[in-house]
Design a protein around this motif. Sequence first.
Motif, PDB file in Angstrom:
ATOM      1  N   SER A   1      96.307 -13.419  52.289  1.00  0.00           N
ATOM      2  CA  SER A   1      96.353 -14.151  53.556  1.00  0.00           C
ATOM      3  C   SER A   1      97.592 -13.737  54.346  1.00  0.00           C
ATOM      4  O   SER A   1      98.487 -13.057  53.832  1.00  0.00           O
ATOM      5  CB  SER A   1      96.385 -15.664  53.311  1.00  0.00           C
ATOM      6  OG  SER A   1      97.680 -16.058  52.894  1.00  0.00           O
ATOM      7  N   SER A   2      97.678 -14.193  55.585  1.00  0.00           N
ATOM      8  CA  SER A   2      98.839 -13.882  56.421  1.00  0.00           C
ATOM      9  C   SER A   2     100.122 -14.486  55.860  1.00  0.00           C
ATOM     10  O   SER A   2     101.218 -14.045  56.174  1.00  0.00           O
ATOM     11  CB  SER A   2      98.606 -14.386  57.853  1.00  0.00           C
ATOM     12  OG  SER A   2      98.453 -15.792  57.855  1.00  0.00           O
ATOM     13  N   LYS A   3      99.987 -15.480  54.991  1.00  0.00           N
ATOM     14  CA  LYS A   3     101.149 -16.108  54.351  1.00  0.00           C
ATOM     15  C   LYS A   3     101.470 -15.480  52.993  1.00  0.00           C
ATOM     16  O   LYS A   3     102.322 -15.976  52.262  1.00  0.00           O
ATOM     17  CB  LYS A   3     100.902 -17.606  54.168  1.00  0.00           C
ATOM     18  CG  LYS A   3     100.803 -18.369  55.478  1.00  0.00           C
ATOM     19  CD  LYS A   3     100.608 -19.834  55.202  1.00  0.00           C
ATOM     20  CE  LYS A   3     100.529 -20.613  56.505  1.00  0.00           C
ATOM     21  NZ  LYS A   3     100.411 -22.054  56.255  1.00  0.00           N
ATOM     22  N   GLY A   4     100.787 -14.406  52.646  1.00  0.00           N
ATOM     23  CA  GLY A   4     101.032 -13.735  51.373  1.00  0.00           C
ATOM     24  C   GLY A   4     100.385 -14.408  50.186  1.00  0.00           C
ATOM     25  O   GLY A   4     100.770 -14.183  49.042  1.00  0.00           O
ATOM     26  N   GLN A   5      99.376 -15.237  50.422  1.00  0.00           N
ATOM     27  CA  GLN A   5      98.720 -15.979  49.353  1.00  0.00           C
ATOM     28  C   GLN A   5      97.388 -15.326  48.992  1.00  0.00           C
ATOM     29  O   GLN A   5      96.742 -14.706  49.833  1.00  0.00           O
ATOM     30  CB  GLN A   5      98.465 -17.413  49.795  1.00  0.00           C
ATOM     31  CG  GLN A   5      99.731 -18.169  50.129  1.00  0.00           C
ATOM     32  CD  GLN A   5      99.447 -19.501  50.814  1.00  0.00           C
ATOM     33  OE1 GLN A   5      98.488 -19.635  51.560  1.00  0.00           O
ATOM     34  NE2 GLN A   5     100.295 -20.473  50.551  1.00  0.00           N
ATOM     35  N   ILE A   6      96.998 -15.493  47.737  1.00  0.00           N
ATOM     36  CA  ILE A   6      95.677 -15.059  47.290  1.00  0.00           C
ATOM     37  C   ILE A   6      95.031 -16.194  46.504  1.00  0.00           C
ATOM     38  O   ILE A   6      95.708 -17.084  46.003  1.00  0.00           O
ATOM     39  CB  ILE A   6      95.719 -13.802  46.390  1.00  0.00           C
ATOM     40  CG1 ILE A   6      96.515 -14.073  45.102  1.00  0.00           C
ATOM     41  CG2 ILE A   6      96.254 -12.599  47.126  1.00  0.00           C
ATOM     42  CD1 ILE A   6      96.357 -13.003  44.058  1.00  0.00           C
ATOM     43  N   THR A   7      93.717 -16.143  46.415  1.00  0.00           N
ATOM     44  CA  THR A   7      92.983 -17.023  45.515  1.00  0.00           C
ATOM     45  C   THR A   7      92.656 -16.190  44.289  1.00  0.00           C
ATOM     46  O   THR A   7      92.038 -15.133  44.396  1.00  0.00           O
ATOM     47  CB  THR A   7      91.691 -17.538  46.173  1.00  0.00           C
ATOM     48  OG1 THR A   7      92.040 -18.291  47.332  1.00  0.00           O
ATOM     49  CG2 THR A   7      90.898 -18.391  45.214  1.00  0.00           C
ATOM     50  N   VAL A   8      93.098 -16.656  43.133  1.00  0.00           N
ATOM     51  CA  VAL A   8      92.813 -15.934  41.898  1.00  0.00           C
ATOM     52  C   VAL A   8      91.331 -16.133  41.584  1.00  0.00           C
ATOM     53  O   VAL A   8      90.860 -17.279  41.498  1.00  0.00           O
ATOM     54  CB  VAL A   8      93.704 -16.449  40.745  1.00  0.00           C
ATOM     55  CG1 VAL A   8      93.377 -15.732  39.456  1.00  0.00           C
ATOM     56  CG2 VAL A   8      95.179 -16.308  41.103  1.00  0.00           C
ATOM     57  N   PRO A   9      90.582 -15.043  41.426  1.00  0.00           N
ATOM     58  CA  PRO A   9      89.150 -15.175  41.143  1.00  0.00           C
ATOM     59  C   PRO A   9      88.882 -16.040  39.903  1.00  0.00           C
ATOM     60  O   PRO A   9      89.680 -16.055  38.956  1.00  0.00           O
ATOM     61  CB  PRO A   9      88.701 -13.728  40.913  1.00  0.00           C
ATOM     62  CG  PRO A   9      89.693 -12.910  41.691  1.00  0.00           C
ATOM     63  CD  PRO A   9      90.994 -13.644  41.530  1.00  0.00           C
ATOM     64  N   LYS A  10      87.777 -16.753  39.937  1.00  0.00           N
ATOM     65  CA  LYS A  10      87.426 -17.693  38.870  1.00  0.00           C
ATOM     66  C   LYS A  10      87.441 -17.028  37.494  1.00  0.00           C
ATOM     67  O   LYS A  10      87.971 -17.593  36.537  1.00  0.00           O
ATOM     68  CB  LYS A  10      86.047 -18.311  39.146  1.00  0.00           C
ATOM     69  CG  LYS A  10      85.633 -19.322  38.102  1.00  0.00           C
ATOM     70  CD  LYS A  10      84.295 -19.930  38.414  1.00  0.00           C
ATOM     71  CE  LYS A  10      83.922 -20.936  37.326  1.00  0.00           C
ATOM     72  NZ  LYS A  10      82.601 -21.507  37.537  1.00  0.00           N
ATOM     73  N   HIS A  11      86.866 -15.856  37.396  1.00  0.00           N
ATOM     74  CA  HIS A  11      86.808 -15.163  36.105  1.00  0.00           C
ATOM     75  C   HIS A  11      88.219 -14.928  35.546  1.00  0.00           C
ATOM     76  O   HIS A  11      88.469 -15.140  34.351  1.00  0.00           O
ATOM     77  CB  HIS A  11      86.062 -13.833  36.239  1.00  0.00           C
ATOM     78  CG  HIS A  11      86.113 -12.990  35.003  1.00  0.00           C
ATOM     79  ND1 HIS A  11      85.393 -13.295  33.881  1.00  0.00           N
ATOM     80  CD2 HIS A  11      86.828 -11.883  34.711  1.00  0.00           C
ATOM     81  CE1 HIS A  11      85.649 -12.390  32.942  1.00  0.00           C
ATOM     82  NE2 HIS A  11      86.524 -11.527  33.431  1.00  0.00           N
ATOM     83  N   ILE A  12      89.151 -14.537  36.401  1.00  0.00           N
ATOM     84  CA  ILE A  12      90.522 -14.284  35.971  1.00  0.00           C
ATOM     85  C   ILE A  12      91.201 -15.592  35.567  1.00  0.00           C
ATOM     86  O   ILE A  12      91.918 -15.652  34.559  1.00  0.00           O
ATOM     87  CB  ILE A  12      91.325 -13.564  37.071  1.00  0.00           C
ATOM     88  CG1 ILE A  12      90.669 -12.223  37.451  1.00  0.00           C
ATOM     89  CG2 ILE A  12      92.784 -13.361  36.640  1.00  0.00           C
ATOM     90  CD1 ILE A  12      90.524 -11.241  36.319  1.00  0.00           C
ATOM     91  N   ARG A  13      90.968 -16.674  36.330  1.00  0.00           N
ATOM     92  CA  ARG A  13      91.534 -17.979  35.951  1.00  0.00           C
ATOM     93  C   ARG A  13      91.026 -18.404  34.582  1.00  0.00           C
ATOM     94  O   ARG A  13      91.779 -18.955  33.771  1.00  0.00           O
ATOM     95  CB  ARG A  13      91.165 -19.048  36.995  1.00  0.00           C
ATOM     96  CG  ARG A  13      91.830 -18.843  38.336  1.00  0.00           C
ATOM     97  CD  ARG A  13      91.649 -20.044  39.256  1.00  0.00           C
ATOM     98  NE  ARG A  13      90.320 -20.595  39.339  1.00  0.00           N
ATOM     99  CZ  ARG A  13      89.419 -20.301  40.285  1.00  0.00           C
ATOM    100  NH1 ARG A  13      89.714 -19.443  41.247  1.00  0.00           N
ATOM    101  NH2 ARG A  13      88.233 -20.869  40.282  1.00  0.00           N
ATOM    102  N   GLU A  14      89.761 -18.150  34.317  1.00  0.00           N
ATOM    103  CA  GLU A  14      89.176 -18.517  33.021  1.00  0.00           C
ATOM    104  C   GLU A  14      89.780 -17.673  31.903  1.00  0.00           C
ATOM    105  O   GLU A  14      90.113 -18.197  30.835  1.00  0.00           O
ATOM    106  CB  GLU A  14      87.661 -18.356  33.050  1.00  0.00           C
ATOM    107  CG  GLU A  14      86.973 -19.388  33.921  1.00  0.00           C
ATOM    108  CD  GLU A  14      85.488 -19.131  34.116  1.00  0.00           C
ATOM    109  OE1 GLU A  14      85.002 -18.019  33.783  1.00  0.00           O
ATOM    110  OE2 GLU A  14      84.812 -20.036  34.636  1.00  0.00           O
TER     111      GLU A  14
END
Length: 72
Positions: A7-20
Amino acid sequence: MELAKLSSKGQITVPKHIREVLDVGEGDHVAFVEEGGIVFMSKADLNSIHGLQEILSDSKFKEVVQKAKSLK
């Protein structure tokens, strides 16, 4: 391979598979380790970080990092 958009703020959403795989959820901390231009992500608990340190010091692992760097 999993992809995430920065994102423009340097954020990402960690994909569900990786979180698991990392067994992380809301409120958990993660650690990022850079080695030879490659970034590794780990759950930030004592056992996980200790295991990551052992892997990073392994000579076979360093060979894999060198091969990955050559793919850039």
